[in-house]
Scaffold this active site. Sequence first.
Site, PDB file in Angstrom:
ATOM      1  N   HIS A 128      31.050  50.107  46.427  1.00 41.27           N
ATOM      2  CA  HIS A 128      31.371  49.737  45.056  1.00 41.27           C
ATOM      3  C   HIS A 128      32.551  50.557  44.554  1.00 41.27           C
ATOM      4  O   HIS A 128      33.086  51.410  45.272  1.00 41.27           O
ATOM      5  CB  HIS A 128      30.148  49.888  44.145  1.00 41.27           C
ATOM      6  CG  HIS A 128      29.613  51.286  44.031  1.00 41.27           C
ATOM      7  ND1 HIS A 128      30.215  52.266  43.279  1.00 41.27           N
ATOM      8  CD2 HIS A 128      28.511  51.854  44.577  1.00 41.27           C
ATOM      9  CE1 HIS A 128      29.515  53.379  43.358  1.00 41.27           C
ATOM     10  NE2 HIS A 128      28.475  53.164  44.152  1.00 41.27           N
ATOM     11  N   CYS A 140      26.128  55.808  48.216  1.00 42.87           N
ATOM     12  CA  CYS A 140      26.981  54.661  48.520  1.00 42.87           C
ATOM     13  C   CYS A 140      28.374  55.121  48.947  1.00 42.87           C
ATOM     14  O   CYS A 140      28.695  56.304  48.880  1.00 42.87           O
ATOM     15  CB  CYS A 140      27.108  53.775  47.283  1.00 42.87           C
ATOM     16  SG  CYS A 140      25.534  53.066  46.734  1.00 42.87           S
TER      17      CYS A 140
END
Length: 164
Positions: A128, A140
């Site tokens: 992201h 992430c």
Amino acid sequence: MTPADMVVTPRGLRFMGRTFPCTIGRGGISADKREGDGATPRGVHRIVGCLYRPDRLARPVDWAIPIHPGDLWSDDPSAEDYNLMVRAPYAPSHERLRRADPLYDLVLLTDWNWPFATRGRGSAIFMHRWRRPGYPTEGCVALRPDHLLWITRRLTYGSRLIVP
């Protein structure tokens, strides 16, 4: 390794002959990922989906799924829906996908601990947008928004995120 693979390196994310600055989890890279440790799991992770905010971004690829109000991601290891996309109202612990900030305007989903989750092994490793350069994630892989979009538009079936 194939040309469709993305590889996390000390210099950034390598893809299609280019290296893009990226950030990883505050817990570094781990071979023993656990829920809440903030680590990015070592391994080969297939890209299995793409989510986007249709109120902020045109559909980036034809296989992208819009994020609607009430879309959540379950991060409660005791929940039946652990590490799956769910809808509000949802009582167990979860993360909102439709955020006020732009972090999840475009999200690539990996197959980390999915679709059959091992409880406590960690939920949702996404690719992201980053908050800012060098600012770690909860596990992430995050990139500059224009780089994330460039990469997304060039992914193919079978593309993988490799974290050595």
